[in-house]
Design a protein around this motif. Structure first.
Motif, PDB file in Angstrom:
ATOM      1  N   LEU A 273       0.785  -1.231   0.000  1.00 38.23           N
ATOM      2  CA  LEU A 273       0.000   0.000   0.000  1.00 38.23           C
ATOM      3  C   LEU A 273       0.823   1.291   0.000  1.00 38.23           C
ATOM      4  O   LEU A 273       0.302   2.350  -0.350  1.00 38.23           O
TER       5      LEU A 273
ATOM      6  N   ILE B 103       0.837   3.652  -3.038  1.00 40.88           N
ATOM      7  CA  ILE B 103      -0.437   4.302  -3.408  1.00 40.88           C
ATOM      8  C   ILE B 103      -0.471   5.714  -2.794  1.00 40.88           C
ATOM      9  O   ILE B 103      -0.953   6.662  -3.409  1.00 40.88           O
ATOM     10  N   PHE B 104       0.064   5.835  -1.610  1.00 38.30           N
ATOM     11  CA  PHE B 104       0.118   7.158  -0.972  1.00 38.30           C
ATOM     12  C   PHE B 104       1.288   7.981  -1.515  1.00 38.30           C
ATOM     13  O   PHE B 104       1.098   9.116  -1.932  1.00 38.30           O
TER      14      PHE B 104
ATOM     15  N   MET C 203      -6.993  12.792   9.240  1.00 45.79           N
ATOM     16  CA  MET C 203      -7.318  11.473   9.770  1.00 45.79           C
ATOM     17  C   MET C 203      -7.534  11.500  11.293  1.00 45.79           C
ATOM     18  O   MET C 203      -8.322  10.709  11.808  1.00 45.79           O
TER      19      MET C 203
ATOM     20  N   PHE D 228     -11.023  12.626  11.385  1.00 45.80           N
ATOM     21  CA  PHE D 228     -11.923  11.567  10.922  1.00 45.80           C
ATOM     22  C   PHE D 228     -12.220  10.584  12.052  1.00 45.80           C
ATOM     23  O   PHE D 228     -13.384  10.325  12.382  1.00 45.80           O
ATOM     24  N   TRP D 229     -11.174  10.064  12.676  1.00 44.92           N
ATOM     25  CA  TRP D 229     -11.403   9.041  13.705  1.00 44.92           C
ATOM     26  C   TRP D 229     -11.997   9.632  14.969  1.00 44.92           C
ATOM     27  O   TRP D 229     -12.772   8.956  15.663  1.00 44.92           O
TER      28      TRP D 229
ATOM     29  N   PHE E 200     -14.691  16.350  11.261  1.00 44.83           N
ATOM     30  CA  PHE E 200     -14.263  15.884   9.932  1.00 44.83           C
ATOM     31  C   PHE E 200     -15.296  16.250   8.883  1.00 44.83           C
ATOM     32  O   PHE E 200     -16.487  16.003   9.058  1.00 44.83           O
TER      33      PHE E 200
ATOM     34  N   GLN F  58      -6.433  -5.293  -1.540  1.00 40.34           N
ATOM     35  CA  GLN F  58      -5.865  -4.073  -0.962  1.00 40.34           C
ATOM     36  C   GLN F  58      -6.610  -3.687   0.318  1.00 40.34           C
ATOM     37  O   GLN F  58      -5.999  -3.316   1.320  1.00 40.34           O
ATOM     38  N   PHE F  59      -7.949  -3.779   0.275  1.00 33.10           N
ATOM     39  CA  PHE F  59      -8.722  -3.408   1.469  1.00 33.10           C
ATOM     40  C   PHE F  59      -8.481  -4.385   2.617  1.00 33.10           C
ATOM     41  O   PHE F  59      -8.395  -3.983   3.771  1.00 33.10           O
TER      42      PHE F  59
ATOM     43  N   TRP G 165      -5.177  -3.487   4.080  1.00 34.00           N
ATOM     44  CA  TRP G 165      -5.330  -2.239   4.859  1.00 34.00           C
ATOM     45  C   TRP G 165      -5.909  -2.561   6.236  1.00 34.00           C
ATOM     46  O   TRP G 165      -5.414  -2.091   7.262  1.00 34.00           O
TER      47      TRP G 165
HETATM   48  C1  HEM Z   1      -6.991  -0.142  -0.015  1.00 30.33           C
HETATM   49  C2  HEM Z   1      -7.184   0.576   1.085  1.00 30.33           C
HETATM   50  C3  HEM Z   1      -6.960   2.076   1.125  1.00 30.33           C
HETATM   51  C4  HEM Z   1      -6.079   2.844   0.423  1.00 30.33           C
HETATM   52  C5  HEM Z   1      -5.009   2.409  -0.567  1.00 30.33           C
HETATM   53  C6  HEM Z   1      -6.330   4.229   0.813  1.00 30.33           C
HETATM   54  C7  HEM Z   1      -5.657   5.320   0.294  1.00 30.33           C
HETATM   55  C8  HEM Z   1      -6.004   6.623   0.525  1.00 30.33           C
HETATM   56  C9  HEM Z   1      -5.409   7.766  -0.151  1.00 30.33           C
HETATM   57  C10 HEM Z   1      -4.275   7.690  -1.174  1.00 30.33           C
HETATM   58  C11 HEM Z   1      -6.032   8.868   0.307  1.00 30.33           C
HETATM   59  C12 HEM Z   1      -5.780  10.306  -0.139  1.00 30.33           C
HETATM   60  C13 HEM Z   1      -4.706  10.901   0.694  1.00 30.33           C
HETATM   61  C14 HEM Z   1      -4.303  12.231   0.114  1.00 30.33           C
HETATM   62  O1  HEM Z   1      -5.006  13.214   0.342  1.00 30.33           O
HETATM   63  O2  HEM Z   1      -3.316  12.236  -0.597  1.00 30.33           O
HETATM   64  C15 HEM Z   1      -7.010   8.449   1.285  1.00 30.33           C
HETATM   65  C16 HEM Z   1      -7.832   9.293   1.987  1.00 30.33           C
HETATM   66  C17 HEM Z   1      -8.660   8.892   3.011  1.00 30.33           C
HETATM   67  N1  HEM Z   1      -8.845   7.604   3.452  1.00 30.33           N
HETATM   68 FE1  HEM Z   1      -8.105   5.928   2.594  1.00 30.33          FE
HETATM   69  N2  HEM Z   1      -7.337   4.264   1.737  1.00 30.33           N
HETATM   70  C18 HEM Z   1      -7.752   2.968   1.966  1.00 30.33           C
HETATM   71  C19 HEM Z   1      -8.739   2.574   2.837  1.00 30.33           C
HETATM   72  C20 HEM Z   1      -9.401   3.400   3.710  1.00 30.33           C
HETATM   73  C21 HEM Z   1     -10.377   2.967   4.680  1.00 30.33           C
HETATM   74  C22 HEM Z   1     -10.836   1.518   4.895  1.00 30.33           C
HETATM   75  C23 HEM Z   1     -10.779   4.088   5.357  1.00 30.33           C
HETATM   76  C24 HEM Z   1     -11.782   4.220   6.474  1.00 30.33           C
HETATM   77  C25 HEM Z   1     -11.892   3.363   7.440  1.00 30.33           C
HETATM   78  C26 HEM Z   1     -10.076   5.216   4.785  1.00 30.33           C
HETATM   79  C27 HEM Z   1     -10.228   6.542   5.176  1.00 30.33           C
HETATM   80  C28 HEM Z   1      -9.757   7.617   4.479  1.00 30.33           C
HETATM   81  C29 HEM Z   1     -10.178   8.990   4.716  1.00 30.33           C
HETATM   82  C30 HEM Z   1     -11.187   9.468   5.764  1.00 30.33           C
HETATM   83  C31 HEM Z   1      -9.497   9.797   3.790  1.00 30.33           C
HETATM   84  C32 HEM Z   1      -9.614  11.309   3.614  1.00 30.33           C
HETATM   85  C33 HEM Z   1     -10.735  11.572   2.651  1.00 30.33           C
HETATM   86  C34 HEM Z   1     -10.906  13.024   2.318  1.00 30.33           C
HETATM   87  O3  HEM Z   1      -9.919  13.654   1.925  1.00 30.33           O
HETATM   88  O4  HEM Z   1     -12.008  13.504   2.448  1.00 30.33           O
HETATM   89  N3  HEM Z   1      -9.234   4.764   3.802  1.00 30.33           N
HETATM   90  N4  HEM Z   1      -6.981   7.074   1.392  1.00 30.33           N
END
Ligand code: HEM
Length: 157
Positions: free
Chosen positions: A31, A34-35, A50, A53-54, A64, A85-86, A89
């Protein structure tokens, strides 16, 4: 001697959890990129988002206001965002919680994460949420839902 871990009490524990989790994510083979490469995440803004969020999920404070579905849907054309992937995670998230905390809120945050992983995964991939997939229903749920269906009123003309 038994080591007793604290439960999550508030914002301070959430910040430690989030920092530890994303340290692991960044170093993760499945993972991390991806970030760092795909989304080119700005950690200075992502980490506080985050925490909020939590905190909002656990305590209804934190304020949030994001769009998690859109944030992840954006990634779909760029990189695989499937069940594997999920699940990975979630495994990292659960492991981080368990390494740091134990108790009711620790259990609750893991359950919330699992629910949201299902919702996000199913929405961005346009597949049924596995919790409601007919194949995963218990016989009791199946019978209860069939009853709702038979009681449903016809739509108004
Ligand atoms: C395959 C699993 C996941 C990947 C690869 C992933 C990846 C990412 C990435 C790349 C971002 C954007 C970060 C940025 O701003 O650059 C993001 C945002 C976020 N992720 Fe995930 N994520 C995953 C699963 C999850 C899960 C399961 C949750 C919740 C339990 C979650 C909650 C969030 C939240 C709240 C944001 C911010 C959204 C926003 O900007 O409004 N993520 N995630």
């Amino acid at each position: 001697m038994f080591e007793t871990k604290p439960d999550i009490a508030g914002r301070a524990e959430i910040e430690i959890l989030v920092n530890t989790f994303y340290d692991r994510i960044r170093a993760d083979e499945v993972l991390g990129f991806i970030f760092t490469d795909v989304a080119q995440t700005n950690w200075t803004t992502h980490l506080p988002k985050m925490y909020a969020f939590w905190e909002t999920v656990l305590f209804r404070t934190g304020g949030f206001t994001g769009n998690p579905i859109a944030a992840h849907a954006k990634l779909v054309p760029q990189t695989p965002m499937g069940r594997a992937q999920f699940d990975h995670w979630l495994q990292l998230f659960r492991g981080t919680v368990d390494d740091l905390y134990a108790g009711e809120r620790a259990e609750h945050i893991k359950n919330c994460a699992a629910d949201m992983a299902n919702v996000i995964y199913s929405r961005i991939n346009q597949v049924p949420d596995p919790r409601f997939d007919p194949a995963n229903l218990t016989p009791e749920q199946r019978a209860r839902y069939a009853q709702y269906k038979s009681q449903a009123q016809p739509a108004a003309p």
